[in-house]
Write a protein that holds these residues in place. Sequence first.
Motif, short mmCIF file in Angstrom:
data_model
loop_
_atom_site.label_atom_id
_atom_site.label_comp_id
_atom_site.label_asym_id
_atom_site.label_seq_id
_atom_site.Cartn_x
_atom_site.Cartn_y
_atom_site.Cartn_z
N LEU A 94 29.26 11.11 5.15
CA LEU A 94 29.98 9.94 5.65
C LEU A 94 29.44 9.61 7.02
O LEU A 94 28.87 10.46 7.71
CB LEU A 94 31.48 10.26 5.77
CG LEU A 94 32.18 10.80 4.53
CD1 LEU A 94 33.56 11.31 4.87
CD2 LEU A 94 32.25 9.72 3.47
N SER A 95 29.63 8.34 7.42
CA SER A 95 29.27 8.00 8.79
C SER A 95 30.10 6.81 9.24
O SER A 95 30.59 6.04 8.42
CB SER A 95 27.78 7.70 8.91
OG SER A 95 27.51 6.49 8.24
N VAL A 96 30.30 6.70 10.52
CA VAL A 96 30.97 5.52 11.03
C VAL A 96 29.89 4.62 11.61
O VAL A 96 28.98 5.09 12.27
CB VAL A 96 32.01 5.84 12.13
CG1 VAL A 96 33.08 6.76 11.61
CG2 VAL A 96 31.36 6.45 13.36
N SER A 140 26.60 1.57 17.44
CA SER A 140 25.99 2.82 16.99
C SER A 140 24.50 2.90 17.25
O SER A 140 23.97 3.90 17.68
CB SER A 140 26.24 3.05 15.50
OG SER A 140 27.53 3.53 15.30
N GLY A 141 23.81 1.77 16.97
CA GLY A 141 22.36 1.83 17.09
C GLY A 141 21.84 1.24 18.39
O GLY A 141 20.65 1.11 18.59
N LYS A 142 22.77 0.85 19.27
CA LYS A 142 22.35 0.13 20.48
C LYS A 142 21.63 1.03 21.47
O LYS A 142 21.94 2.21 21.61
CB LYS A 142 23.58 -0.47 21.17
CG LYS A 142 23.89 -1.86 20.67
CD LYS A 142 24.66 -2.65 21.72
CE LYS A 142 24.94 -4.05 21.21
NZ LYS A 142 26.28 -4.51 21.54
N THR A 143 20.67 0.46 22.14
CA THR A 143 19.97 1.21 23.18
C THR A 143 19.83 0.33 24.41
O THR A 143 19.89 -0.89 24.33
CB THR A 143 18.56 1.64 22.73
OG1 THR A 143 17.87 0.48 22.27
CG2 THR A 143 18.60 2.67 21.63
N LYS A 145 10.36 2.00 30.46
CA LYS A 145 9.87 1.96 29.09
C LYS A 145 10.67 2.86 28.15
O LYS A 145 10.42 2.92 26.96
CB LYS A 145 8.39 2.38 29.06
CG LYS A 145 7.44 1.24 29.41
CD LYS A 145 6.02 1.74 29.21
CE LYS A 145 5.02 0.60 29.39
NZ LYS A 145 3.65 1.11 29.31
N MET A 146 11.59 3.65 28.74
CA MET A 146 12.31 4.62 27.92
C MET A 146 13.57 3.98 27.35
O MET A 146 14.33 3.33 28.07
CB MET A 146 12.70 5.83 28.76
CG MET A 146 11.49 6.57 29.30
SD MET A 146 11.95 7.93 30.36
CE MET A 146 12.48 7.12 31.82
N SER A 147 13.82 4.18 26.06
CA SER A 147 15.04 3.65 25.49
C SER A 147 16.08 4.77 25.45
O SER A 147 15.79 5.91 25.11
CB SER A 147 14.79 3.12 24.08
OG SER A 147 14.61 4.17 23.18
N VAL A 148 17.29 4.41 25.86
CA VAL A 148 18.38 5.38 25.91
C VAL A 148 19.52 4.88 25.02
O VAL A 148 19.92 3.72 25.12
CB VAL A 148 18.90 5.56 27.35
CG1 VAL A 148 20.04 6.55 27.38
CG2 VAL A 148 17.76 6.02 28.26
N SER A 149 19.99 5.76 24.14
CA SER A 149 21.02 5.36 23.19
C SER A 149 22.37 5.16 23.89
O SER A 149 22.79 5.98 24.70
CB SER A 149 21.13 6.43 22.09
OG SER A 149 22.45 6.60 21.69
N VAL A 150 23.02 4.05 23.58
CA VAL A 150 24.30 3.74 24.21
C VAL A 150 25.42 4.73 23.83
O VAL A 150 26.09 5.27 24.70
CB VAL A 150 24.73 2.28 23.91
CG1 VAL A 150 26.16 2.03 24.36
CG2 VAL A 150 23.78 1.31 24.58
#
Lengths: 234, 291
Positions: free
Chosen positions: B122-124, B129-132, B137-142
């Motif tokens: 399962l997942s919510v 959820s996928g936002k960064t 240049k580095m992407s960081v997950s919200v």
Amino acid sequence: MLRVNHVHVAYGDVHILWDVSFSVGEGELVALLGANGAGKTTMLNSISGLLHPQEGEIEFSGRNITRVPGHKIPALGIAHVPEGRRLFPEMTVKENLEIGSLSPPARQKRKETLEWVFTLFPVLKEKQNQMAGTLSGGQQQMLAIGRGLMALPRLIMFDEPSLGLAPVLVKHMFQLIKDINQQGITVLLVEQNVMQVLEVCHRAYVIENGRIVLSGASAELLNNKYIKDVYLGI
Amino acid sequence: MHLLGQTLISGFLLGGMYALIAIGMTLIMGVMKIVNLAHGALVMVGMYVTYICFVLWHINPYAGMFISMLLLFVLGSLIQRYMINRLVEVDSILPENQVLLTVGISLVLTEVIRFIFKSDYLSVSTGFSGKTVFLGKMSVSVPMTIGFVIAMVFTYLLHLFLNRTDLGMTIRATAQDRDAAVYMGVNVSRVTMITFGLGSAFAAAGGSLLLPMFYLWPDIGHLFTAKAFIITILGGMGSTAGALLGGLTLGIAESLGATYISMGYKDVVGLVVFLLVLLFMPGGIKSLVKR
């Protein structure tokens, strides 16, 4: 004030205390004397509610406390300064004192009592933010006593306060206990150090192999032939 | 270069949330002197509670977390009161019977959840959820950043609670000397209940924070038990600061493994770190400080 009536205590099959009876009156300084393994600590732990006698009764201020669980004993006005001090080594000196005053009435007066204990033991004030485990043996014993006093007890029980202290400090320790008693706090003192205790206490009971074998005023006991032979070696 | 930076940052953030779970375990270990092998199962139950809140009532996982924490606090206290404390009172053949009991509790929780929800993944999926966000240049997950911040806030609050309140003080005292705590008038069985409750609530919080990033299935609990155990050993048992350091270490190690070896092997990297620590630094990170 404290009355112990015909108490028997056993751990499993091992019978430790046999028909022990004694009493401590209001304002008295009473000693329970005996060698290692005589059952002195077991007696104090029974009063403190850590264990409960199989037979007999313990009464405090007219109330039967035989089955009262240990954590409710301090609130009744009994403080226990345990053998080996049993401080909380990774808490500061001040925290060790503060935890002595958990019961609501003692909690209310925590600040004033803390000041009073600091005047009794100035060294504790100096080191109040140090971990208790870093104190010297003598300082730790003072902290253990201070922690007991923080509960504002009516009866304070000392379990071998002289254990592990230098002879000079031992003398000082007993004088201090006498002073505490003179401030109106009833004292039950458990010791092996017979000679020095008999010099400060009012009355004493001698316990051997879990039985009270002798009791009397301290002056009387100092001259008792049995005490002289067995405990004083004169 | 930015790949390394990104890997380290996401490992750091992940580690903060792992640390929250491990702090719960450390708290229980300090006071009860037992390894709570049901800890991961409690994390898992906490995640399911947050999941249900999300699916049935559309409660945001960060709000559902509080419901989950409350429920797990109650569940943990009850487990302590009616199961673990009872074992303390009886003579046992094995001194480790409390630990064995936690294994049993873990199995029961896992299978009950499997019975209700089946073994499906399962997942919510929330809007974020996928936002960064990008740091250079580095992407960081919200969600990882939010989770990390919340985890640190909880850790700080626990620190304040343990050091500034009478109840917190009695918890520390009970951990250091149980009998002496009784002499002071501490109701030890009540303190152990509260401690187990708090540890469980922290497990639920950590799990809920990870929910937007992890798939949820009943056996995920075992994974978290292992992680919490590794972190606790890394950090030296019973120390909150140690658990925090251990958590960050594990998070970074896993993250490096995922980037440079393979996503599938990230848990292996954690276990290798664990073995190395046991072999060469048995006292955990603490043993570095003391020398």
